[in-house]
Write an enzyme that holds these catalytic residues in place. Structure first.
Site, PDB file in Angstrom:
ATOM      1  N   CYS A   1       1.054  -1.051  -0.299  1.00  0.00           N
ATOM      2  CA  CYS A   1      -0.370  -0.191   0.118  1.00  0.00           C
ATOM      3  C   CYS A   1       0.675   1.190   0.054  1.00  0.00           C
ATOM      4  O   CYS A   1       2.160   1.471  -0.101  1.00  0.00           O
ATOM      5  CB  CYS A   1      -1.358   0.306   1.108  1.00  0.00           C
ATOM      6  SG  CYS A   1      -0.405   0.492   2.885  1.00  0.00           S
TER       7      CYS A   1
ATOM      8  N   CYS B   1      -1.489   1.590  -4.441  1.00  0.00           N
ATOM      9  CA  CYS B   1      -0.519   2.219  -5.227  1.00  0.00           C
ATOM     10  C   CYS B   1      -0.312   2.109  -5.959  1.00  0.00           C
ATOM     11  O   CYS B   1       0.257   3.079  -6.648  1.00  0.00           O
ATOM     12  CB  CYS B   1       0.695   0.951  -4.071  1.00  0.00           C
ATOM     13  SG  CYS B   1       0.766  -0.507  -4.914  1.00  0.00           S
TER      14      CYS B   1
ATOM     15  N   CYS C   1       4.035  -0.342  -8.834  1.00  0.00           N
ATOM     16  CA  CYS C   1       4.603  -1.684  -8.144  1.00  0.00           C
ATOM     17  C   CYS C   1       4.620  -2.359 -10.040  1.00  0.00           C
ATOM     18  O   CYS C   1       4.203  -1.964 -11.460  1.00  0.00           O
ATOM     19  CB  CYS C   1       3.674  -2.342  -8.020  1.00  0.00           C
ATOM     20  SG  CYS C   1       2.859  -2.490  -6.102  1.00  0.00           S
TER      21      CYS C   1
END
Length: 140
Positions: A11, A85, A89
């Site tokens: 997160c 997020c 990533c």
């Protein structure tokens, strides 16, 4: 998938949702899953309300510290679970990626965090059932 799968929870601040998910996965897997967590913009400390909510269900995350998400963590993981997020990533082929849409517990009262915690627990239980075969009782 590896005999002992690795799951990465991500997160933004690595201070609430991902820490609660990692706490549940460690507890519920009984050590059968390697658990990592990280954040795209890690906070300075774990959310104290998330700590309190987890303590209510017997899981202690007080010693956890927000960590920066690394490419190596993603590379090592069999499953990458993101929680808001966005595009932070990195993506590697052959990995399981799930995005869990969860309310951020930051700034929320304990009564508002409990349903988030319980939702995370349900999702972790389902993920665990997908990753691991059931443990059969041993023969007498």
């Amino acid at each position: 998938m590896a005999e002992k799968p690795t799951v990465l929870f991500v997160c933004v601040h690595n201070a609430g949702r991902s820490q609660m998910a990692a706490g549940f996965m460690r507890e519920l897997s009984g050590g059968r899953v390697e658990v990592l967590s990280g954040g795209s913009e890690p906070g300075s400390a774990i959310n104290p309300v998330a700590v309190a909510a987890m303590a209510e269900v017997g899981i202690d995350i007080t010693g956890n510290v927000p960590q920066r998400l690394t490419t190596d963590q993603v590379r090592e993981s069999d499953a990458v679970i993101t929680m808001g997020c966005g595009d932070a990533c990195p993506i590697f082929p052959g990995k399981r990626y799930d995005d869990w849409e969860l309310v951020d517990p930051a700034g929320k009262a304990i009564d508002e965090v409990r349903p988030i915690r319980d939702d995370i627990r349900s999702r972790v239980e389902a993920l665990l059932a997908d990753l691991l075969p059931p443990v059969l009782p041993s023969a007498p």
